[in-house]
Design a protein around this motif. Structure first.
Motif, short mmCIF file in Angstrom:
data_model
loop_
_atom_site.label_atom_id
_atom_site.label_comp_id
_atom_site.label_asym_id
_atom_site.label_seq_id
_atom_site.Cartn_x
_atom_site.Cartn_y
_atom_site.Cartn_z
N ALA A 95 5.47 24.52 44.84
CA ALA A 95 6.68 25.33 44.73
C ALA A 95 6.41 26.61 43.94
N ALA A 96 5.61 26.50 42.88
CA ALA A 96 5.30 27.68 42.05
C ALA A 96 4.48 28.69 42.85
N LEU A 97 3.52 28.22 43.62
CA LEU A 97 2.72 29.13 44.45
C LEU A 97 3.58 29.80 45.51
N ASP A 98 4.49 29.07 46.12
CA ASP A 98 5.39 29.65 47.12
C ASP A 98 6.23 30.75 46.50
N TYR A 99 6.70 30.50 45.27
CA TYR A 99 7.52 31.50 44.58
C TYR A 99 6.70 32.77 44.31
N LEU A 100 5.48 32.59 43.80
CA LEU A 100 4.64 33.75 43.49
C LEU A 100 4.31 34.53 44.75
N SER A 101 3.99 33.84 45.82
CA SER A 101 3.61 34.50 47.07
C SER A 101 4.77 35.30 47.65
N SER A 102 5.98 34.76 47.56
CA SER A 102 7.13 35.43 48.16
C SER A 102 7.71 36.54 47.29
N HIS A 103 7.58 36.40 45.97
CA HIS A 103 8.18 37.39 45.07
C HIS A 103 7.19 38.43 44.55
N TYR A 104 5.89 38.16 44.63
CA TYR A 104 4.90 39.08 44.08
C TYR A 104 3.77 39.30 45.09
N PRO A 105 4.01 40.07 46.13
CA PRO A 105 2.93 40.36 47.08
C PRO A 105 1.80 41.09 46.39
N ALA A 106 0.56 40.79 46.78
CA ALA A 106 -0.61 41.41 46.14
C ALA A 106 -0.52 42.93 46.26
N PRO A 107 -0.65 43.65 45.17
CA PRO A 107 -0.50 45.10 45.21
C PRO A 107 -1.76 45.78 45.75
N SER A 108 -1.56 46.89 46.43
CA SER A 108 -2.69 47.73 46.79
C SER A 108 -2.92 48.69 45.62
N VAL A 109 -4.07 49.30 45.57
CA VAL A 109 -4.36 50.23 44.48
C VAL A 109 -3.49 51.46 44.64
N SER A 110 -2.71 51.80 43.64
CA SER A 110 -1.81 52.94 43.73
C SER A 110 -2.59 54.24 43.64
N LEU A 111 -1.98 55.31 44.11
CA LEU A 111 -2.60 56.63 44.00
C LEU A 111 -2.78 57.00 42.54
N ALA A 112 -1.79 56.68 41.70
CA ALA A 112 -1.89 57.00 40.28
C ALA A 112 -3.10 56.32 39.65
N ALA A 113 -3.36 55.07 40.04
CA ALA A 113 -4.51 54.35 39.49
C ALA A 113 -5.81 54.99 39.96
N ARG A 114 -5.85 55.44 41.23
CA ARG A 114 -7.06 56.10 41.73
C ARG A 114 -7.30 57.41 41.01
N VAL A 115 -6.23 58.17 40.77
CA VAL A 115 -6.36 59.43 40.03
C VAL A 115 -6.83 59.17 38.60
N GLU A 116 -6.25 58.15 37.97
CA GLU A 116 -6.64 57.83 36.61
C GLU A 116 -8.12 57.45 36.53
N ARG A 117 -8.60 56.69 37.52
CA ARG A 117 -10.00 56.29 37.53
C ARG A 117 -10.91 57.50 37.70
N LEU A 118 -10.54 58.44 38.58
CA LEU A 118 -11.35 59.64 38.79
C LEU A 118 -11.38 60.51 37.55
N ILE A 119 -10.24 60.64 36.87
CA ILE A 119 -10.19 61.43 35.65
C ILE A 119 -11.08 60.79 34.58
N THR A 120 -10.98 59.48 34.45
CA THR A 120 -11.79 58.77 33.45
C THR A 120 -13.27 58.95 33.72
N GLN A 121 -13.67 58.88 34.98
CA GLN A 121 -15.08 59.03 35.34
C GLN A 121 -15.60 60.44 35.08
N GLY A 122 -14.74 61.45 35.28
CA GLY A 122 -15.20 62.83 35.15
C GLY A 122 -14.93 63.47 33.81
#
Length: 334
Positions: free
Chosen positions: A217-244
């Motif tokens: 039941a707990a796994l069903d709840y997590l799967s239905s309420h919290y779909p796996a996120p894709s990497v956001s554009l903000a996170a990609r920008v933050e990673r590029l800034i950090t690297q450079g």
């Protein structure tokens, strides 16, 4: 805006700060955070801000084992809805798989996974705790995270679980004896990752609270309420800034070229995510400046260049805005 983490990850910290003679509410407010947030299940905080609060508290209260102390007061419940799925797993291996799959519910910035034993010992594997954005992870945050992982495994196993040794990427913040007392095993510092070396057979160990119906039941709840996120554009920008940062241009035009888009398009897409380029750049600089000022003896003129600023006076103004004091005072306090 940087990656967020559930404020419950700092549960107990304001009270611990007060008990050590500080002012928990005032310290949280200094970093723009609500001291009541850790007591709730839904409030979130920037992962970088959480690390800064923890580090500042440890420094100002002269409490080098603060991360371990806080981990000693916490339990799996700080993970919110994920905790039920973990605690109801039938085996420790199933609990680890659940944490690996759904830890993003607590924070997209954190990871836990089973990896090969870095020492190559037969019959031994490692449980690695890490960050997708804070590299190296702030030492107090690493102590807290790995300390909580250790306590969680012990709770699920019903006691001692055959821990072989502990690896931490930083130098000891407190006497080594404090670490060995907390973990009950040898602790090695200056390693590549934060991890626990455990018996390979641990995965098959039954947990103390296994419940198949509740787990499903707990796994069903997590799967239905919290779909796996894709990497956001903000996170990609933050990673590029950090690297450079400090070695390559970090203006929006340079980042846009790397992402093969127009600067105006990039800014518009960031805005749709509730972020802004200058806000992300400022956040990355703040974290880098704090680590370099408090964790190294590098001259301020060099730090200025390393965080992508052109004049030391600009670094001084920025540090006063971020932390309410000069770079020299910030380093002296650390």
């Amino acid at each position: 805006m940087g990656t967020m983490v559930r404020a419950a990850g700092l549960r107990g910290l304001p009270g611990l700060i007060d008990a050590l003679g500080g002012d928990g509410r005032a310290l949280f407010e200094r970093f723009g955070a609500d001291a009541s947030a850790p007591g709730t299940d839904d409030a979130v905080i920037e992962s970088m801000t959480a690390g800064l609060i923890l580090q500042a508290a440890a420094t100002e209260l002269d409490c080098p084992d603060l991360g371990l102390r806080l981990a000693g007061q916490q339990n799996i419940s700080v993970l919110g809805p994920l905790s039920l799925a973990i605690e109801s797993s039938d085996t420790l291996g199933e609990a680890l798989d659940c944490a690996t799959r759904f830890l993003f519910v607590h924070s997209p910035a954190l990871t836990v996974e089973q990896v090969d034993d870095p020492s190559g010992r037969p019959g031994v594997v490692a449980l690695r705790y890490g960050s997708t954005e804070l590299e190296p992870m702030p030492p107090q945050s690493a102590d807290l995270g790995l300390g909580l992982l250790h306590r969680s495994v012990a709770l699920l196993a019903g006691g001692r679980y055959g821990l072989r040794s502990v690896h931490l990427p930083h130098r000891p913040l407190a006497p080594v004896a404090r670490y060995t007392e907390f973990f009950g095993a040898d602790v090695r510092f200056g390693q590549a990752s934060a991890l626990l070396r455990v018996p390979q057979a641990l995965a098959g160990t039954p947990t103390a609270g296994g419940n198949r119906m509740l787990h499903t039941a707990a796994l069903d709840y997590l799967s239905s309420h919290y779909p796996a996120p894709s990497v956001s554009l903000a996170a990609r920008v933050e990673r590029l800034i950090t690297q450079g940062l400090g070695s390559a241009p970090v203006d929006i035009a340079a980042i846009a070229r790397h992402l093969q888009t127009h600067p105006r398009t990039l800014q518009r897409r960031l805005s749709a995510e509730g972020a802004g380029f200058e806000q992300i750049l400022d956040s990355v600089r703040r974290g880098a400046a704090h680590r370099l000022i408090t964790g190294t003896s590098i001259p301020f003129t060099q730090i200025t260049a390393m965080v992508g600023l052109t004049e030391q006076s600009a670094l001084t103004r920025a540090v006063r805005r971020w932390f309410g004091q000069s770079p020299r005072d910030l380093r002296r306090g650390a």
